[in-house]
Scaffold this active site. Structure first.
Site, mmCIF file in Angstrom:
data_model
loop_
_atom_site.group_PDB
_atom_site.id
_atom_site.type_symbol
_atom_site.label_atom_id
_atom_site.label_comp_id
_atom_site.label_asym_id
_atom_site.label_seq_id
_atom_site.Cartn_x
_atom_site.Cartn_y
_atom_site.Cartn_z
ATOM 1 N N CYS A 34 19.796 -20.331 53.391
ATOM 2 C CA CYS A 34 18.412 -21.473 53.898
ATOM 3 C C CYS A 34 19.328 -22.656 54.111
ATOM 4 O O CYS A 34 19.232 -23.611 55.084
ATOM 5 C CB CYS A 34 18.190 -22.646 52.674
ATOM 6 S SG CYS A 34 18.973 -22.186 51.617
ATOM 7 N N GLU A 41 13.211 -24.571 60.891
ATOM 8 C CA GLU A 41 14.037 -22.993 60.577
ATOM 9 C C GLU A 41 13.824 -22.065 60.972
ATOM 10 O O GLU A 41 12.096 -22.021 61.231
ATOM 11 C CB GLU A 41 13.652 -23.272 58.424
ATOM 12 C CG GLU A 41 14.549 -22.119 58.027
ATOM 13 C CD GLU A 41 14.370 -22.491 56.597
ATOM 14 O OE1 GLU A 41 13.454 -22.376 55.798
ATOM 15 O OE2 GLU A 41 15.428 -22.250 56.361
ATOM 16 N N GLU A 64 14.309 -25.551 45.711
ATOM 17 C CA GLU A 64 15.242 -25.130 46.967
ATOM 18 C C GLU A 64 14.167 -24.890 48.303
ATOM 19 O O GLU A 64 14.398 -24.008 48.698
ATOM 20 C CB GLU A 64 16.144 -24.536 46.578
ATOM 21 C CG GLU A 64 17.007 -24.511 45.075
ATOM 22 C CD GLU A 64 18.209 -25.738 45.600
ATOM 23 O OE1 GLU A 64 18.550 -26.141 46.034
ATOM 24 O OE2 GLU A 64 18.629 -26.430 44.257
ATOM 25 N N LYS A 87 9.997 -14.086 38.607
ATOM 26 C CA LYS A 87 9.169 -13.089 39.855
ATOM 27 C C LYS A 87 10.877 -13.016 41.225
ATOM 28 O O LYS A 87 10.817 -14.061 41.639
ATOM 29 C CB LYS A 87 8.434 -13.734 39.770
ATOM 30 C CG LYS A 87 7.229 -12.675 40.859
ATOM 31 C CD LYS A 87 6.432 -13.439 41.655
ATOM 32 C CE LYS A 87 6.191 -13.861 42.807
ATOM 33 N NZ LYS A 87 6.866 -13.312 43.630
HETATM 34 P P1 NAI Z 1 8.078 -17.404 50.350
HETATM 35 O O1 NAI Z 1 8.434 -19.016 50.356
HETATM 36 O O2 NAI Z 1 6.521 -17.004 50.855
HETATM 37 O O3 NAI Z 1 8.964 -16.770 49.252
HETATM 38 C C1 NAI Z 1 9.420 -17.525 48.237
HETATM 39 C C2 NAI Z 1 9.134 -16.422 47.525
HETATM 40 O O4 NAI Z 1 8.033 -17.362 46.642
HETATM 41 C C3 NAI Z 1 8.455 -15.325 47.047
HETATM 42 O O5 NAI Z 1 9.243 -14.774 46.050
HETATM 43 C C4 NAI Z 1 6.812 -15.079 47.655
HETATM 44 O O6 NAI Z 1 6.197 -14.110 46.470
HETATM 45 C C5 NAI Z 1 6.785 -16.540 46.371
HETATM 46 N N1 NAI Z 1 5.647 -16.862 46.742
HETATM 47 C C6 NAI Z 1 5.034 -17.130 47.934
HETATM 48 N N2 NAI Z 1 3.548 -17.749 47.627
HETATM 49 C C7 NAI Z 1 3.581 -18.345 46.671
HETATM 50 C C8 NAI Z 1 3.031 -19.093 46.003
HETATM 51 N N3 NAI Z 1 1.695 -19.710 46.727
HETATM 52 N N4 NAI Z 1 3.239 -19.488 44.229
HETATM 53 C C9 NAI Z 1 4.186 -19.444 44.293
HETATM 54 N N5 NAI Z 1 5.266 -18.320 44.444
HETATM 55 C C10 NAI Z 1 4.553 -17.928 46.312
HETATM 56 O O7 NAI Z 1 9.126 -16.937 52.113
HETATM 57 P P2 NAI Z 1 9.100 -15.471 53.153
HETATM 58 O O8 NAI Z 1 6.957 -15.963 53.266
HETATM 59 O O9 NAI Z 1 9.420 -14.602 52.456
HETATM 60 O O10 NAI Z 1 9.495 -16.867 54.250
HETATM 61 C C11 NAI Z 1 9.307 -17.264 55.100
HETATM 62 C C12 NAI Z 1 10.115 -18.116 55.300
HETATM 63 O O11 NAI Z 1 10.372 -19.067 54.344
HETATM 64 C C13 NAI Z 1 10.661 -18.377 56.305
HETATM 65 O O12 NAI Z 1 11.167 -17.885 57.462
HETATM 66 C C14 NAI Z 1 12.088 -19.129 55.883
HETATM 67 O O13 NAI Z 1 11.842 -19.754 57.097
HETATM 68 C C15 NAI Z 1 11.521 -19.374 54.639
HETATM 69 N N6 NAI Z 1 12.823 -19.170 53.447
HETATM 70 C C16 NAI Z 1 13.705 -19.397 52.831
HETATM 71 C C17 NAI Z 1 14.617 -19.821 51.912
HETATM 72 C C18 NAI Z 1 15.516 -20.156 51.785
HETATM 73 O O14 NAI Z 1 16.273 -20.406 50.456
HETATM 74 N N7 NAI Z 1 15.338 -21.533 51.624
HETATM 75 C C19 NAI Z 1 14.078 -18.095 51.467
HETATM 76 C C20 NAI Z 1 13.791 -17.535 52.010
HETATM 77 C C21 NAI Z 1 12.071 -18.073 52.885
#
Ligand code: NAI
Ligand code: MG
Length: 492
Positions: A305, A402, A271, A197
């Site tokens: 990240c 972050e 990650e 996904k």
């Molecule tokens: P997120 O963690 O919500 O999104 C990442 C993925 O997880 C997306 O595909 C999303 O649809 C999915 N997701 C969201 N809620 C979920 C759930 N309950 N169960 C399973 N999958 C779920 O991140 P978001 O809201 O887009 O960004 C928020 C913050 O997260 C950013 O400001 C940043 O600090 C951090 N982030 C870190 C990343 C990394 O590479 N470590 C990548 C993206 C965001």
């Protein structure tokens, strides 16, 4: 003298900013007006009957709409993956599996230009990056793991590596195709099938990867790609017939996933976030170090990240480094991501821009001193100026949390012990950078740093053969390299 020098610099910056536009043509990007779910080798209409839009964050224009998978759609994809696993994929000789993975890599190379343009349109990253980094590195991951598929007995000597079964993979929006490659390639090489996904703001290159998978003639159901937001991800995590969850994203969602799978047999690799420290010693080649710091925090708008979002500078060179940093920031071109001159593209979404702007406010309220380059931002779309904070305290939120944007928190230090203590003092531990002329310092610091990756006199270097992953709240498990195979096998 100083004035003349700064005038000359100003002229240079103005001329850099006034370069004629050099936009990449959008015609390479073939984007359908609507995408269904890729299940069992075909694009299928969602049982939910719902779709949502994905936009270009640089213009706020709608690019396409994609299906919003509900729990029934997730189930359909998992059933397809399970059937393909039992009937085809786990029985297939490893060297045959390798050929499919290799074919995906080759087709991706052939279609690299198209993929780069779509990645930039959907996510806002500069075309230079998607063209020179994201797409070639994604193809390299498929090449690399194609090579391992029939050599698992060498990867795990005296053991037999058995696939886990069906892997549920959830990826973020910062490196959409590359994250898909990181997850899918090792899963297939080890004999697993996949339901992936992508993130809701950047689904298009994953859906185009589905086209490649069709073109490569992968047996139906081996890779399924479903779109949706958090609820779709949660349905995948909670599906009883998933054997493994691979997740990259926020620490908050990573913790929810950990809770959701506790007490089940599901394996996981997570990650998560980071707050990497770049450390500049007074014996470092300063221009090179400044260039590395700029790359470390402004690369991909800081949506990384492992971004070097903290900087520690040894006191004796502090002023000089800040001056060099500010001078270099002035030359950065912020704007149209499709323009080949652009250094900093669009922030991925309005929501992410709000998060970043809120941290800028927090930083000022905490008493830190903010400096931004003097560039103009486009009127439409989501953009943020490259920003640094000085006068930062270790306990400040901008030094601990972050931000995931082009924002750097800077502090000074005097001794090795002091900087090790400060660098390790966050809840995260994904990466770090050390800039010094002395090999002994590199060895001393890198062994004491609680970070999965420590770069020395470089930053943000990636290769499919080296493992990547974190300590503490940055998650667990490793992706990439030989280590990346371990997360997808049971050893007997
Ligand atoms: P997120 O963690 O919500 O999104 C990442 C993925 O997880 C997306 O595909 C999303 O649809 C999915 N997701 C969201 N809620 C979920 C759930 N309950 N169960 C399973 N999958 C779920 O991140 P978001 O809201 O887009 O960004 C928020 C913050 O997260 C950013 O400001 C940043 O600090 C951090 N982030 C870190 C990343 C990394 O590479 N470590 C990548 C993206 C965001
Ligand atoms: Mg988009």
């Amino acid at each position: 003298m100083a004035t003349r020098k700064s005038n000359t610099l100003k002229l240079k910056f103005d001329s850099a900013r006034n370069l004629s536009p050099a936009p990449e043509s959008k015609s390479a990007a073939k984007i359908e007006p609507r995408y269904d779910l890729f299940i069992n080798g075909k694009f299928e209409k969602p049982l939910s009957k719902k779709y949502f839009s994905t936009i270009n964050p640089a213009t706020e224009e709608k690019l396409s709409e994609v299906a919003d998978a509900n729990a029934a759609d997730v189930n359909k994809a998992v059933v397809a993956a399970r059937t393909a696993y039992d009937k085809v994929w786990k029985k297939m000789p490893a060297k045959e599996r390798a050929k499919y993975i290799y074919r995906i890599a080759r087709i991706m190379q052939e279609r690299a230009r198209e993929f780069a343009v779509v990645e930039t349109l959907d996510g806002g990253k500069p075309i230079r990056e998607s063209r020179d980094f994201d797409i070639p590195t994604a193809a390299n991951h498929f090449f690399y793991y194609a090579g391992w598929a029939d050599k698992l007995e060498y990867a795990f000597p005296n053991r037999t590596a058995k696939p886990l079964g069906v892997a549920g993979q959830i990826i973020p929006w910062n490196f959409p195709l590359l994250m898909a490659a990181w997850k899918i390639a090792p899963a297939l090489a080890t004999g697993n099938t996949v339901v992936l996904k992508p993130a809701e703001t950047t689904p298009l290159t994953a859906l185009k990867l589905a086209e490649i998978i069709q073109e490569a003639d992968l047996p139906p159901g081996v890779v399924n790609i479903i779109t949706g937001a958090g609820a779709t991800g949660a349905a995948l995590v909670n599906h009883p017939d998933i054997n493994k969850i691979a997740f990259t994203g926020s620490t908050a969602v990573g913790k929810m996933i950990q809770h959701a799978i506790a007490g089940t047999n599901k394996k996981a690799t997570l990650e998560l976030g980071g707050k990497a420290a770049n450390i500049i010693f007074d014996d470092a080649p300063l221009d090179q170090a400044v260039e590395g710091v700029i790359n470390g925090i402004f690369f991909n708008q800081g949506h990384v990240c492992c971004a070097g979002s903290r900087l520690y500078v040894q006191e004796s060179v502090f002023k000089e480094v800040i001056r060099k940093l500010k001078d270099r920031m002035e030359t950065l071109i912020v704007g149209d991501p499709l323009d080949k001159n652009t250094d900093i593209g669009a922030i991925n979404s309005r929501q992410q821009l709000d998060i970043i702007n809120n941290y800028l406010k927090i930083g000022k309220q905490e008493g830190a001193e903010m400096y931004q380059s003097s560039c103009n931002l486009p009127r439409k779309g989501f953009f943020c100026k490259p920003t640094i904070f000085t006068n930062v305290a270790q306990s400040n939120r901008i030094a601990q949390e972050e931000i995931f944007g082009p924002v750097l928190a800077i502090q000074s230090f005097r001794t090795d012990d002091e900087v090790i203590e400060k660098a390790n003092n966050t809840p995260f531990g994904l990466s770090a950078g050390i800039w010094t002329d002395k090999g002994s310092k590199i060895f001393n610091l890198s062994s004491k740093m609680r970070a999965g990756v420590v770069w020395a006199n470089s930053f943000n270097k990636f290769d499919p053969s080296s493992p990547f992953g974190g300590y503490k709240e940055s998650g667990y498990g490793r992706e990439g390299g030989l280590h990346g195979l371990s997360g997808y096998v049971n050893l007997v």
